[in-house]
Design a protein around this motif. Structure first.
Motif, PDB file in Angstrom:
ATOM      1  N   UNK A  50     -63.972   5.818 117.990  1.00 32.00           N
ATOM      2  CA  UNK A  50     -63.422   6.098 116.667  1.00 32.00           C
ATOM      3  C   UNK A  50     -61.979   6.567 116.634  1.00 32.00           C
ATOM      4  N   UNK A  51     -61.296   6.550 117.770  1.00 30.26           N
ATOM      5  CA  UNK A  51     -59.900   6.985 117.777  1.00 30.26           C
ATOM      6  C   UNK A  51     -58.963   5.784 117.670  1.00 30.26           C
ATOM      7  N   UNK A  52     -57.749   6.047 117.178  1.00 28.91           N
ATOM      8  CA  UNK A  52     -56.690   5.057 117.329  1.00 28.91           C
ATOM      9  C   UNK A  52     -56.109   5.258 118.724  1.00 28.91           C
ATOM     10  N   UNK A  54     -61.320   4.856 121.957  1.00 26.04           N
ATOM     11  CA  UNK A  54     -61.005   3.963 120.847  1.00 26.04           C
ATOM     12  C   UNK A  54     -62.276   3.368 120.252  1.00 26.04           C
ATOM     13  N   UNK A  71     -62.590   0.754 116.785  1.00 29.77           N
ATOM     14  CA  UNK A  71     -63.295   1.817 116.074  1.00 29.77           C
ATOM     15  C   UNK A  71     -63.922   1.324 114.779  1.00 29.77           C
ATOM     16  N   UNK A 131     -65.677  12.265 115.548  1.00 26.76           N
ATOM     17  CA  UNK A 131     -64.583  11.428 115.047  1.00 26.76           C
ATOM     18  C   UNK A 131     -64.886  10.918 113.649  1.00 26.76           C
TER      19      UNK A 131
END
Ligand SMILES: Nc1ncnc2c1ncn2[C@@H]1O[C@H](COP(=O)(O)OP(=O)(O)OP(=O)(O)O)[C@@H](O)[C@H]1O
Ligand SMILES: [Mg+2]
Lengths: 356, 288
Positions: free
Chosen positions: B187-189, B184, A73, A102
């Motif tokens: 933008x996610x963990x 991921x 990310x 996000x």
């Protein structure tokens, strides 16, 4: 947009090394295609660029930033997967807006950017649908849309078209090309379809067993392949190969004793070579290498002749039409500039694969 | 010849509908066989004591709520019902949380020995509950934890967690890993990808598993019998007590009334699960 520098990258799964030191410097806005046979490490390399796979040694930089140890990310990349990986519980709109959400992008801006991307890809009417209500081609387009709304530094594609039928594949191929010309985003595109690589890329990287076999602009690879492997991989229908020993500088003696007169000596003066001739570079002549025609296939614009030289099947491609018939004996010549001479090497399977 | 040609398919169709009828009939028969005791239980629960033991058994009688009123206004039965609700939902929720997370880890995280670990946990289910109940009682007593809700909840987790873990693991394995990878990149963990993508997709599976777990805990008798004595007694224990009453003999009306109330939530839950499961399958969560 950004440069992408891969520096002596290696990857091992336990004791098995699958990428053996790859260095690749990709310019801002460049479209690079990674090609190679199954299992040569294309996906692994791409996934390391994405941060989905740990790098065993070496480093990767996007722009001036070393991203080797950053999570996916933090790399500002977008990736299109072979199976698209659309989020099944979200509408097309939410799928495309997910990454922006996000990042806590304001709602109005998400709306606007999703609408823009949808317009570019012709998805406006599908925004309210869930992925399962889309055709394969539409899903592919949504996957692309999800990548472009991000406006990322680098696009990564892993065989994005291989789940589509032949016709759709050709259409999407030109759409991807158009998209790249418009957005000019640095792109790494994995495929095992050499035509896709040749038509899309500014630079083609041929991989083999975890190393780069050769890289360069598509036509350079076509004109000057450095090895039998690359020569067999690039070009369709694939190149014909003859392995034998050189006698008297300009005679190639095949292993069954047949002698072929070469139009020029081997510039490197080797004793044993693999000679290569592309199907489209043979010319029908009154004298030259004798061959027996076994099949003639005419498509109108060109004619493909399958023939035998000393029992070995070869392919000849002539433009337009010809009155050659099956069973006939013909003679073939090659322009000295168009003949290839390589270190002898086994011919990879790819050369035998029929193109789709 | 033509006449044969036209009758043959008709014949075949008729034969097929016969076999169809036979199968439906068979299914109905088997269902009745299973449903009859339930039906009889519900019927008996509405009978007054005099109607219960008539020969032949009465199908028509003066229905009465008397038993229900008597037993559910008594001090103990509502408490036990409440205990059962607390313990079953507590155990269900705890095991779904732990089991889903560990099932995900088993499905996705490359860890040496993860497979062995998973198989060991599964094998622990092969141990007969009776072999666990007594040691559990001893441990609970030493820790001063007998006759508490939390003790039963943990005891139930010993068999619910492996069950949930394995169900959820196979569910997660069927989802393409590119879903999380894509999240991921977006933008996610890993945790974010799990909660924002995987959990919503798996909701039908998670809910069905949760409800199955609650049902299993709801009707559990052995651990409850061994680990509770007064405060945390659950309904299955109460039923066993009524049935095994040696002083006055089994009170059939009471038994069936309490039994009916115990079974109803299970039936409702089971129907819900079925609906969710079908909906989950229709969603085609793994495709797309
Ligand atoms: N998780 C893994 N563990 C062990 N080996 C792996 C793993 N993933 C990939 N490999 C090996 O690494 C090599 C390269 O795989 P990779 O998927 O990169 O090939 P590819 O070039 O993308 O092939 P394809 O064209 O079939 O997609 C293969 O030999 C593969 O077996
Ligand atoms: Mg691959």
């Amino acid at each position: 947009m950004s440069t992408l520098d891969i520096n002596n990258v290696r990857k091992a799964y336990g004791a098995v090394q699958v990428i053996h030191g790859i260095t690749l410097n990709i310019q801002d806005g460049e479209f690079v295609a990674l090609v190679g046979p199954s299992g040569c490490g294309k996906s692994t390399l791409l996934r390391m660029i994405a941060g989905l796979e740990e790098v065993t040694a070496g480093d990767i930089a996007i722009g001036d930033r070393d991203v080797t140890d950053l999570p996916p990310k933090a790399r500002d990349i977008a990736m299109v997967f072979q199976n698209y990986a659309l989020y099944p519980h979200m509408t097309v709109r939410d799928n495309m807006g997910f990454a922006l959400k996000q990042r806590r992008t304001p709602k109005a801006e998400i709306q606007e950017r999703v609408a823009d991307a949808a317009r570019i890809l012709g998805l406006e009417d599908l925004l309210g649908r869930k992925p399962r209500a889309l055709s394969g081609g539409q899903r592919q387009r949504v996957a692309m849309g999800r990548a472009i709304v991000r406006n990322p530094n680098v696009f990564l594609f892993d065989e994005p078209l291989s789940n589509l039928d032949a016709k759709l594949r050709v259409q999407m191929r030109s759409e991807i090309k158009e998209l790249h010309q418009r957005l000019r985003t640095t792109t790494v595109y994995v495929t095992h379809d050499q035509i896709e690589a040749m038509t899309l890329a500014d630079r083609v990287v041929v991989m083999n067993g975890g190393v780069i076999e050769q890289e360069g602009p598509p036509l350079e690879l076509y004109d000057h392949p450095k090895s039998v492997f690359v020569a067999a991989f690039i070009g369709s229908p694939p190149m014909n190969f003859f392995e034998g020993s050189i006698e008297n500088a300009t005679v190639l003696r095949l292993d069954d004793g047949t002698k072929l007169q070469l139009p020029k000596p081997d510039p490197k003066g080797r004793e044993r070579i693999t000679m290569g001739v592309r199907p489209e570079h043979f010319e029908l002549a009154d004298a030259g290498w004798p061959a027996t025609v076994s099949v003639v296939e005419a498509t109108g614009s060109e004619t493909q002749i399958t023939a035998r030289i000393a029992g070995k099947l070869i392919r000849v491609l002539v433009r337009g039409r010809t009155d050659v018939k099956a069973g006939e004996n013909i003679h073939l010549t090659v322009n000295p500039d168009l003949i290839h001479m390589f270190d002898p090497a086994p011919i990879p399977d790819v050369a035998l694969e029929e193109d789709h | 010849m033509t006449s044969i040609d036209t009758t043959a398919p008709k014949l075949r169709r008729r034969r097929r509908s016969y076999s169809h009828a036979a199968r439906v009939g068979g299914a109905i028969f088997i269902s009745l066989l299973f449903l009859f005791p339930v039906f009889w239980m519900v019927l008996t629960s509405f009978k007054s004591q005099v109607d219960i033991f008539t020969t032949p058994p009465k199908l028509f009688f003066d229905a009465t709520w008397a038993t229900y009123i008597e037993y559910f206004t008594r001090a103990d039965i509502p408490d036990r019902l409440l205990n059962t609700v607390i313990v079953a939902t507590g155990a269900g929720i705890l095991s779904i949380v732990v089991g889903t997370l560990s099932g995900y880890a088993l499905a996705r995280i490359r860890l040496r020995g993860a497979a062995t670990f998973g198989v060991l946990i599964l094998m622990s289910r092969g141990v007969p509950p009776i072999a666990l109940a007594v040691p559990m009682f001893l441990v609970a007593r030493n820790m001063g934890l007998t006759d508490k809700h939390i003790t039963l909840i943990f005891a139930y987790c010993t068999f619910l967690i492996p069950y949930v873990m394995w169900l959820m693991r196979s569910f997660f394995v069927s989802l393409p890993k590119e879903l999380e990878e894509s999240a991921m990149i977006d933008g996610c963990s890993r945790f974010g990808a799990f909660f924002k993508i995987i959990v919503p997709i798996s909701m039908p599976g998670i809910l069905s598993t949760l409800i199955f777990s609650i049902i299993l805990a709801w009707e559990e008798l052995l651990f409850a019998l061994v680990l509770t004595s007064r405060d945390a007694v659950t309904i299955p224990v109460a039923i066993a007590g009524i049935a095994g009453d040696t002083e006055t003999g089994a009170n059939w009306a009471a038994l069936t009334a309490v039994g009916t109330v115990t079974v109803i939530p299970v039936v409702i839950f089971a129907l819900l699960v079925q609906k969710w499961l079908i909906q989950g399958l229709a969603d085609g969560a793994t495709k797309g």
